[in-house]
Design a protein around this motif. Structure first.
Motif, PDB file in Angstrom:
ATOM      1  N   ILE A   1       0.879  -1.161   0.000  1.00 37.76           N
ATOM      2  CA  ILE A   1       0.000   0.000   0.000  1.00 37.76           C
ATOM      3  C   ILE A   1       0.921   1.216   0.000  1.00 37.76           C
ATOM      4  N   ILE A   2       0.794   2.059  -1.010  1.00 36.17           N
ATOM      5  CA  ILE A   2       1.674   3.220  -1.144  1.00 36.17           C
ATOM      6  C   ILE A   2       0.829   4.486  -1.053  1.00 36.17           C
ATOM      7  N   ILE A   3       1.115   5.295  -0.064  1.00 30.27           N
ATOM      8  CA  ILE A   3       0.363   6.528   0.153  1.00 30.27           C
ATOM      9  C   ILE A   3       1.232   7.708  -0.256  1.00 30.27           C
ATOM     10  N   CYS A   4       0.769   8.477  -1.217  1.00 31.22           N
ATOM     11  CA  CYS A   4       1.471   9.677  -1.667  1.00 31.22           C
ATOM     12  C   CYS A   4       0.757  10.884  -1.058  1.00 31.22           C
ATOM     13  N   LEU A   5       1.417  11.561  -0.148  1.00 29.47           N
ATOM     14  CA  LEU A   5       0.786  12.637   0.615  1.00 29.47           C
ATOM     15  C   LEU A   5       1.379  13.980   0.224  1.00 29.47           C
ATOM     16  N   GLU A   6       0.590  14.761  -0.501  1.00 20.79           N
ATOM     17  CA  GLU A   6       1.044  16.101  -0.876  1.00 20.79           C
ATOM     18  C   GLU A   6       1.210  16.950   0.380  1.00 20.79           C
TER      19      GLU A   6
ATOM     20  N   ALA B   1       4.421  18.958  -7.457  1.00 18.22           N
ATOM     21  CA  ALA B   1       4.592  18.382  -8.793  1.00 18.22           C
ATOM     22  C   ALA B   1       4.274  16.895  -8.669  1.00 18.22           C
ATOM     23  N   ILE B   2       3.447  16.387  -9.568  1.00 20.21           N
ATOM     24  CA  ILE B   2       2.955  15.011  -9.457  1.00 20.21           C
ATOM     25  C   ILE B   2       3.881  13.988 -10.135  1.00 20.21           C
ATOM     26  N   LEU B   3       4.577  14.384 -11.191  1.00 21.19           N
ATOM     27  CA  LEU B   3       5.384  13.409 -11.932  1.00 21.19           C
ATOM     28  C   LEU B   3       6.525  12.807 -11.100  1.00 21.19           C
ATOM     29  N   PRO B   4       7.265  13.610 -10.306  1.00 20.23           N
ATOM     30  CA  PRO B   4       8.338  12.993  -9.506  1.00 20.23           C
ATOM     31  C   PRO B   4       7.837  11.907  -8.564  1.00 20.23           C
ATOM     32  N   VAL B   5       6.671  12.114  -7.943  1.00 21.08           N
ATOM     33  CA  VAL B   5       6.179  11.105  -7.011  1.00 21.08           C
ATOM     34  C   VAL B   5       5.701   9.857  -7.754  1.00 21.08           C
ATOM     35  N   LEU B   6       5.151  10.027  -8.953  1.00 21.14           N
ATOM     36  CA  LEU B   6       4.727   8.863  -9.739  1.00 21.14           C
ATOM     37  C   LEU B   6       5.927   8.031 -10.188  1.00 21.14           C
TER      38      LEU B   6
ATOM     39  N   TYR C   1       5.318  14.516  -0.417  1.00 24.51           N
ATOM     40  CA  TYR C   1       5.947  15.141  -1.583  1.00 24.51           C
ATOM     41  C   TYR C   1       5.492  16.585  -1.742  1.00 24.51           C
ATOM     42  N   ASP C   2       6.371  17.397  -2.334  1.00 26.52           N
ATOM     43  CA  ASP C   2       5.989  18.718  -2.816  1.00 26.52           C
ATOM     44  C   ASP C   2       6.373  18.752  -4.295  1.00 26.52           C
ATOM     45  N   TYR C   3       7.432  19.478  -4.648  1.00 24.46           N
ATOM     46  CA  TYR C   3       7.866  19.443  -6.044  1.00 24.46           C
ATOM     47  C   TYR C   3       8.860  18.309  -6.285  1.00 24.46           C
ATOM     48  N   GLN C   4       9.255  17.630  -5.175  1.00 26.10           N
ATOM     49  CA  GLN C   4      10.132  16.473  -5.287  1.00 26.10           C
ATOM     50  C   GLN C   4       9.953  15.603  -4.038  1.00 26.10           C
ATOM     51  N   ILE C   5      10.699  14.505  -3.978  1.00 23.10           N
ATOM     52  CA  ILE C   5      10.630  13.584  -2.843  1.00 23.10           C
ATOM     53  C   ILE C   5      11.839  13.836  -1.951  1.00 23.10           C
ATOM     54  N   HIS C   6      11.606  14.202  -0.686  1.00 15.02           N
ATOM     55  CA  HIS C   6      12.693  14.453   0.252  1.00 15.02           C
ATOM     56  C   HIS C   6      12.937  13.253   1.156  1.00 15.02           C
TER      57      HIS C   6
END
Length: 290
Positions: free
Chosen positions: A131-136, A204-209, A171-176
């Motif tokens: 389960i992968i949660i991407c949290l803006e 930005a959505i593409l880096p997290v994808l 994430y924001d504009y990249q993954i830290h």
């Protein structure tokens, strides 16, 4: 008869209101605090008392029961009546349930050509995926941070019961940074960091994808993966989601890694259906926010 939380309160001689007791019980049940050592449990309770944010998240989660249920329906869960008290029995029960699902899937994916049956046994052997949660975590999402994190808390229970790894990727504009909770087990250090993590700027959505694709490649021996994206709904690169290269990547993720995407957007009017074409389900948090 005392339940586990009452026993915990008595063991550590805690003075607690009935309201805080409910919040602690919610966290105890969803985060499986019984697996922690006495020292770790004491640490968690101390953190619970010191962290207003954590208490607020537990309060949100209790108030948003309907939305929580809707979110959890994205992930295979056991009905309330089927939940078993004993951890070992529960694990065996879930293994049996997954075995049934695999057999059913195997039957429907078996093809016949002439007198030959093509049986995809490689799929049958796969364990459930992560389960992968991407949290803006951006300036625009700052007001909704506690709300979103409160929605994530029950997913620890789902991951734990199904023995699935739980990834949380702010994430924001990249993954830290990202956090991995193996089989849904609580790691106090990472959990505290996740609770307190904040970022600024735009999303930005593409880096997290792309990052999610990397996680799926690491778990390619597994079966279906669930990806849940929390977003304000306006990534600065959203227009690229409909581009040919990104579409190819997302379609590959869905086909090769059996990825199921869900999007939880803060407001329906911000949600661009064309850009998030790959989502199997979209949930809007407008009602909860109001």
């Amino acid at each position: 008869m005392k339940d586990a939380v009452d026993s915990l309160i008595e063991k550590f001689a805690i003075e607690i209101t009935s309201e805080l007791r409910d919040y602690l019980r919610f966290l105890y049940e969803n985060l499986h605090l019984e697996e922690l050592s006495d020292k770790e449990q004491h640490y968690f309770i101390d953190y619970f008392y010191k962290s207003e944010a954590l208490r607020n998240m537990a309060a949100f989660a209790l108030e948003l029961a309907d939305i929580m249920q809707e979110i959890q329906e994205n992930i295979p869960t056991i009905e309330q009546a089927e939940r078993l008290a004993n951890g070992k029995e529960q694990r065996l029960y879930y293994e049996h349930k997954w075995e049934e699902v695999r057999r059913h899937k195997l039957k429907h994916q078996t093809r016949k050509k002439g007198n030959i049956l093509y049986v995809p046994f490689n799929e049958y052997k796969k364990d459930p995926g992560p389960i992968i949660i991407c949290l803006e975590q951006t300036t625009g999402m700052e007001a909704y941070t506690e709300l979103c994190k409160s929605m994530i808390l029950p997913l620890f229970m789902s991951a734990h019961r199904e023995q699935r790894d739980l990834y949380i990727v702010p994430y924001d504009y990249q993954i830290h940074v990202h956090y991995r909770f193996e089989n849904g087990h609580l790691n106090l250090s990472d959990f505290k960091d996740f609770m307190e993590y904040k970022a600024k700027g735009e999303a930005a959505i593409l880096p997290v994808l792309h990052f999610v694709k990397g996680l799926l490649q690491e778990n390619q021996h597994c079966g279906e993966a669930d990806i849940i994206i929390f977003t304000e709904g306006r990534p600065i690169d959203g227009q690229h989601l409909v581009g040919k290269q990104t579409k190819t990547m997302l379609e590959e993720m869905k086909k090769k890694y059996h990825a199921e995407f869900s999007v939880i957007a803060m407001h329906e009017h911000n949600f661009n259906e064309q850009q998030f074409w790959f989502a199997n389900k979209a949930i809007f948090a407008d009602d909860a926010i109001q």
